[in-house]
Write an enzyme that holds these catalytic residues in place. Structure first.
Site, short mmCIF file in Angstrom:
data_model
loop_
_atom_site.label_atom_id
_atom_site.label_comp_id
_atom_site.label_asym_id
_atom_site.label_seq_id
_atom_site.Cartn_x
_atom_site.Cartn_y
_atom_site.Cartn_z
N HIS A 72 29.23 -1.70 54.24
CA HIS A 72 28.78 -0.67 55.17
C HIS A 72 27.73 0.20 54.48
CE1 HIS A 72 32.36 0.91 53.10
NE2 HIS A 72 31.77 2.08 53.17
N TYR A 200 34.97 11.14 57.91
CA TYR A 200 35.72 12.27 57.35
C TYR A 200 35.58 13.44 58.32
CZ TYR A 200 35.24 9.86 52.79
OH TYR A 200 35.27 8.96 51.75
N PRO A 292 42.27 11.55 46.50
CA PRO A 292 41.66 10.37 47.11
C PRO A 292 40.34 10.62 47.86
CG PRO A 292 43.64 11.04 48.32
CD PRO A 292 43.58 11.88 47.09
N LYS A 296 37.53 7.49 44.59
CA LYS A 296 37.02 7.20 43.25
C LYS A 296 38.05 6.56 42.32
CE LYS A 296 32.85 8.40 43.77
NZ LYS A 296 31.96 7.25 44.00
N TYR A 384 28.41 9.46 45.68
CA TYR A 384 29.40 8.75 46.49
C TYR A 384 29.35 7.25 46.16
CZ TYR A 384 32.15 7.64 50.70
OH TYR A 384 33.13 7.21 51.56
#
Ligand code: APR
Ligand code: PHB
Length: 391
Positions: A72, A200, A292, A296, A384
């Site tokens: 993605h 998120y 979480p 990572k 990220y």
């Protein structure tokens, strides 16, 4: 028994280390406290950074991941009055992310170790590490009531958060850094079509996250009381609460399905330094825990193993110990950056018990700045997607 590297812990870190060492003709024995069935039942995160994906492909572990994982371009963040930001890792780093469950990766690792005929001793009880400051360390454990001993050159402590390895470093040498958060995540796995993007949500009722494991398997989380129990969350309540935390148009696209797993994860940041004590080297959750948020944990275990496997194979092929010497500092640089990112994302996206309206305005202002600034987005996307491994 004798081996070059005694690996404590048969989670992703220990198994991947054993796999890569084997590719460099460095022998190892893995000692795992639990049964294999138990290890393979554990459900954990499922997002791989491009660096992790590349390492798995390069070491012959990419086949099922490339078939069943989903690439993605990035992940979405939603807040306030339906405001939305895409953390576009493809645009800013040129590379996609991959969703692939840690459970599936652990299965792949066990399959690869079995094919290579490697020694993984499960249900190894009372593991103890000895003479770590000598060049002849050894490990003892109990199996079926008998005490066994493995002589080795090095011990790799890959035994997770509650393992024995970190505790084998004397307190006078060890420094720990810790932050616990006043909430947990209730995680649910459901047989349902997931949302198209990992999403998120920062919401007045608390954080929520929509993720996936496959085209028919969704993974959802909601911020919850750290002391709650899954039994306090019947399925109907969970779906209602999940949908309430997303903007109406996103909530409308959440498909309800049969819940196949439900568990609570506490949120904590933790780092133990140094990651080396004599002949003992720590890797993965044995040395550090991240909340979480940002996924990572598994990626850090993989980058530690990259550095440690390189250091050990260089030692055996050239007798040079320079990478072994630099391992703790090199691994920790990447660890601290990920600890910082997951701490920052946790603060940005959750609601805290004693928040004031000012705190929330600061979050929304920061999210608005991110949404409007390509510089800020590039920085977030770079972190990220994960910082590159050092040469
Ligand atoms: N002796 C032998 N094995 C042990 C001991 C012990 N004393 N203590 C723990 N173990 C085993 C655990 O049973 C577990 O299988 O060590 C293994 C550690 O595996 P993980 O906890 O999965 O840690 P790691 O391999 O570092 O993987 C990190 O796990 O928690 C997630 O977010 C984290 O995804 C990341 C990944
Ligand atoms: C997950 O799919 O389990 C997941 C995804 C993104 C995160 C954390 C966990 O930030």
């Amino acid at each position: 028994m004798r081996t070059k590297v005694a690996i404590i812990g048969g989670g992703p870190a220990g198994l991947l280390l054993s796999h890569i060492l084997d590719l460099h003709q460095v022998g190892s024995i893995v000692l795992e406290r639990r049964s294999r069935a138990y290890v393979l039942r554990r459900i954990r995160a499922g997002v791989l950074e491009p660096h992790s994906v590349r390492l798995l492909r390069d070491t012959g572990l990419g086949e099922r991941m490339d078939r069943d994982g989903q690439e993605h371009d990035g992940s979405a963040v939603v807040w306030g009055d339906n405001q939305r930001l895409l953390v576009d890792t493809r645009r800013f780093t040129g590379q996609p992310m991959m969703t692939y469950g840690q459970t599936a990766l652990t299965e792949d690792l066990y399959a690869a170790r079995d094919r290579a005929g490697s020694q993984i001793i499960d249900e190894a009880d009372k593991v103890q590490l000895h003479d770590l400051l000598s060049d002849r360390p050894f490990v003892t454990y109990e199996k079926d009531g008998a005490t066994q001993r493995i002589a080795c050159d090095f011990v790799a402590g890959c035994d997770g958060q509650h393992g024995v390895s970190r505790e084998s470093i004397p307190p006078s040498v060890r420094r720990t850094y810790e932050r616990s958060y006043p909430f947990g995540w209730l995680g649910v796995m459901a047989l349902a079509q997931p949302l198209p993007d990992i999403t998120y949500a920062n919401h007045a009722r608390g954080f929520a996250l929509a993720s996936r494991r496959s085209a028919t398997l969704s993974r959802y989380y909601v911020q919850c009381d750290p002391d709650t129990k899954p039994e306090n969350w019947p399925d109907d309540l969970f779906w209602q609460e999940l949908k309430a935390r997303f903007p109406a148009d996103v909530a409308a696209r959440i498909t309800i399905g049969q819940v196949v797993e439900k568990s609570i994860t506490p949120l904590r940041s933790f780092v133990a330094e140094p990651m080396r004590y004599g002949r003992l080297f720590l890797a993965g959750d044995a040395a550090h825990i991240v909340p979480p948020t940002g996924a990572k944990g598994l990626n850090l275990a993989i980058s530690d193993v990259f550095y440690l496997s390189r250091a050990l194979s260089r030692f055996y092929s050239t007798a040079r110990s320079d990478y072994l010497e630099s391992y703790p500092a090199m691994a920790l640089r990447r660890v601290w950056n990920a600890v910082r990112l997951s701490w920052w994302l946790t603060n940005l996206l959750h609601r805290f018990p004693h928040d004031t309206p000012f705190d929330q305005r600061m979050r929304e202002t920061e999210l608005g700045y991110l949404a409007g600034s390509t510089h800020a987005q590039a920085s977030l996307a770079e972190q990220y997607a994960g910082l590159p491994f050092e040469p």
